[in-house]
Scaffold this motif. Structure first.
Motif, PDB file in Angstrom:
ATOM      1  N   THR A  88       0.831  -1.208   0.000  1.00 28.41           N
ATOM      2  CA  THR A  88       0.000   0.000   0.000  1.00 28.41           C
ATOM      3  C   THR A  88       0.862   1.252   0.000  1.00 28.41           C
ATOM      4  O   THR A  88       0.639   2.171  -0.796  1.00 28.41           O
ATOM      5  CB  THR A  88      -0.939   0.001   1.230  1.00 28.41           C
ATOM      6  N   GLU A  89       1.851   1.295   0.859  1.00 32.60           N
ATOM      7  CA  GLU A  89       2.718   2.477   0.908  1.00 32.60           C
ATOM      8  C   GLU A  89       3.551   2.609  -0.361  1.00 32.60           C
ATOM      9  O   GLU A  89       3.733   3.710  -0.877  1.00 32.60           O
ATOM     10  CB  GLU A  89       3.630   2.428   2.129  1.00 32.60           C
ATOM     11  N   TYR A  90       4.051   1.496  -0.873  1.00 35.95           N
ATOM     12  CA  TYR A  90       4.829   1.522  -2.110  1.00 35.95           C
ATOM     13  C   TYR A  90       3.982   2.073  -3.260  1.00 35.95           C
ATOM     14  O   TYR A  90       4.426   2.929  -4.016  1.00 35.95           O
ATOM     15  CB  TYR A  90       5.332   0.112  -2.437  1.00 35.95           C
ATOM     16  N   ASN A  91       2.756   1.590  -3.392  1.00 35.91           N
ATOM     17  CA  ASN A  91       1.877   2.052  -4.461  1.00 35.91           C
ATOM     18  C   ASN A  91       1.516   3.527  -4.312  1.00 35.91           C
ATOM     19  O   ASN A  91       1.356   4.236  -5.309  1.00 35.91           O
ATOM     20  CB  ASN A  91       0.617   1.186  -4.533  1.00 35.91           C
ATOM     21  N   GLN A  92       1.390   4.006  -3.095  1.00 34.71           N
ATOM     22  CA  GLN A  92       1.155   5.428  -2.879  1.00 34.71           C
ATOM     23  C   GLN A  92       2.338   6.246  -3.372  1.00 34.71           C
ATOM     24  O   GLN A  92       2.167   7.319  -3.961  1.00 34.71           O
ATOM     25  CB  GLN A  92       0.894   5.721  -1.401  1.00 34.71           C
ATOM     26  N   ARG A  93       3.530   5.742  -3.175  1.00 38.68           N
ATOM     27  CA  ARG A  93       4.726   6.445  -3.644  1.00 38.68           C
ATOM     28  C   ARG A  93       4.827   6.414  -5.171  1.00 38.68           C
ATOM     29  O   ARG A  93       5.317   7.361  -5.776  1.00 38.68           O
ATOM     30  CB  ARG A  93       5.975   5.848  -3.013  1.00 38.68           C
ATOM     31  N   VAL A  94       4.388   5.331  -5.779  1.00 35.74           N
ATOM     32  CA  VAL A  94       4.370   5.259  -7.247  1.00 35.74           C
ATOM     33  C   VAL A  94       3.466   6.359  -7.805  1.00 35.74           C
ATOM     34  O   VAL A  94       3.784   6.993  -8.815  1.00 35.74           O
ATOM     35  CB  VAL A  94       3.882   3.874  -7.731  1.00 35.74           C
ATOM     36  N   ASN A  95       2.352   6.617  -7.136  1.00 39.91           N
ATOM     37  CA  ASN A  95       1.376   7.601  -7.608  1.00 39.91           C
ATOM     38  C   ASN A  95       1.726   9.033  -7.234  1.00 39.91           C
ATOM     39  O   ASN A  95       0.936   9.942  -7.527  1.00 39.91           O
ATOM     40  CB  ASN A  95      -0.015   7.242  -7.084  1.00 39.91           C
ATOM     41  N   GLN A  96       2.865   9.248  -6.602  1.00 42.64           N
ATOM     42  CA  GLN A  96       3.301  10.596  -6.233  1.00 42.64           C
ATOM     43  C   GLN A  96       4.708  10.856  -6.765  1.00 42.64           C
ATOM     44  O   GLN A  96       5.660  11.027  -6.001  1.00 42.64           O
ATOM     45  CB  GLN A  96       3.275  10.761  -4.716  1.00 42.64           C
ATOM     46  N   ASN A 152      12.252   7.121 -10.575  1.00 43.45           N
ATOM     47  CA  ASN A 152      13.191   6.098 -11.039  1.00 43.45           C
ATOM     48  C   ASN A 152      13.258   4.905 -10.083  1.00 43.45           C
ATOM     49  O   ASN A 152      13.701   3.829 -10.471  1.00 43.45           O
ATOM     50  CB  ASN A 152      14.587   6.688 -11.217  1.00 43.45           C
ATOM     51  N   LEU A 153      12.834   5.110  -8.839  1.00 42.88           N
ATOM     52  CA  LEU A 153      12.787   4.019  -7.867  1.00 42.88           C
ATOM     53  C   LEU A 153      11.413   3.352  -7.847  1.00 42.88           C
ATOM     54  O   LEU A 153      11.307   2.142  -7.741  1.00 42.88           O
ATOM     55  CB  LEU A 153      13.105   4.528  -6.463  1.00 42.88           C
ATOM     56  N   TYR A 154      10.396   4.156  -7.917  1.00 41.48           N
ATOM     57  CA  TYR A 154       9.020   3.661  -7.813  1.00 41.48           C
ATOM     58  C   TYR A 154       8.408   3.655  -9.209  1.00 41.48           C
ATOM     59  O   TYR A 154       7.738   4.600  -9.614  1.00 41.48           O
ATOM     60  CB  TYR A 154       8.224   4.536  -6.847  1.00 41.48           C
ATOM     61  N   LEU A 155       8.659   2.576  -9.936  1.00 45.36           N
ATOM     62  CA  LEU A 155       8.274   2.519 -11.346  1.00 45.36           C
ATOM     63  C   LEU A 155       6.847   2.055 -11.571  1.00 45.36           C
ATOM     64  O   LEU A 155       6.077   2.719 -12.256  1.00 45.36           O
ATOM     65  CB  LEU A 155       9.235   1.585 -12.100  1.00 45.36           C
ATOM     66  N   ASN A 156       6.496   0.905 -11.035  1.00 45.33           N
ATOM     67  CA  ASN A 156       5.195   0.296 -11.311  1.00 45.33           C
ATOM     68  C   ASN A 156       4.481  -0.050 -10.014  1.00 45.33           C
ATOM     69  O   ASN A 156       5.116  -0.404  -9.025  1.00 45.33           O
ATOM     70  CB  ASN A 156       5.365  -1.006 -12.114  1.00 45.33           C
ATOM     71  N   GLU A 157       3.159   0.019 -10.070  1.00 44.05           N
ATOM     72  CA  GLU A 157       2.377  -0.426  -8.928  1.00 44.05           C
ATOM     73  C   GLU A 157       2.478  -1.941  -8.788  1.00 44.05           C
ATOM     74  O   GLU A 157       2.679  -2.657  -9.766  1.00 44.05           O
ATOM     75  CB  GLU A 157       0.910  -0.039  -9.100  1.00 44.05           C
TER      76      GLU A 157
END
Length: 142
Positions: A84-92, A99-104
């Motif tokens: 959940t937190e990773y996907n929130q970072r992808v969307n921000q 470059n770190l948070y590429l895909n949900e």
């Protein structure tokens, strides 16, 4: 006589340090060394995880806690919050490095992915947080 022995030893040393020549290496070992990819798939549940991260195989084989150390329930609970937190970072992307948070990550908590998937996903987050100095609100320390 002594000089001949030294010359032979020197010749043997030079010969042993030569290139591999025409030796054949297994192609799967070469591919794994170059890609450093971990793939987990289950056709019956129609899911697949592919982790393409240099150094992750080394981490999982050398530094991660062994399989069976954590319960599946523990890993599922951690993964639910971490994804959940990773996907929130992808969307921000303006706040977090795109470059770190590429895909949900499509992780549904009501699906039983099994121990291996949860184990590798959790350890990917541990590796990711250590490798890129990222902190998640859920502790990922081992």
């Amino acid at each position: 006589m002594k000089n001949i022995i030294y010359i032979l030893l020197l010749g043997l040393l030079v010969y042993s340090c030569g290139t591999t020549g025409n030796k054949k290496f297994p192609s799967d070992r070469i591919a794994n060394a170059e890609n450093d990819t971990v793939r987990i798939a289950n056709d019956s549940l129609e899911y697949e995880i592919i982790i393409i991260e240099p150094g992750f195989n080394l981490f999982i084989n050398s530094y991660a806690m062994p399989r069976g150390y954590y319960s599946q329930n523990y890993l599922e609970n951690k993964n639910k919050f971490l994804v959940t937190e990773y996907n929130q970072r992808v969307n921000q992307p303006m706040i977090f490095n795109p470059n770190l948070y590429l895909n949900e990550i499509n992780y549904e908590s009501d699906i039983d992915y099994g121990y291996e998937v949860n184990y590798l996903l959790y350890n990917y987050f541990v590796y990711f947080s250590r490798q890129y100095n990222q902190r998640f609100s859920v502790p990922t320390r081992i």
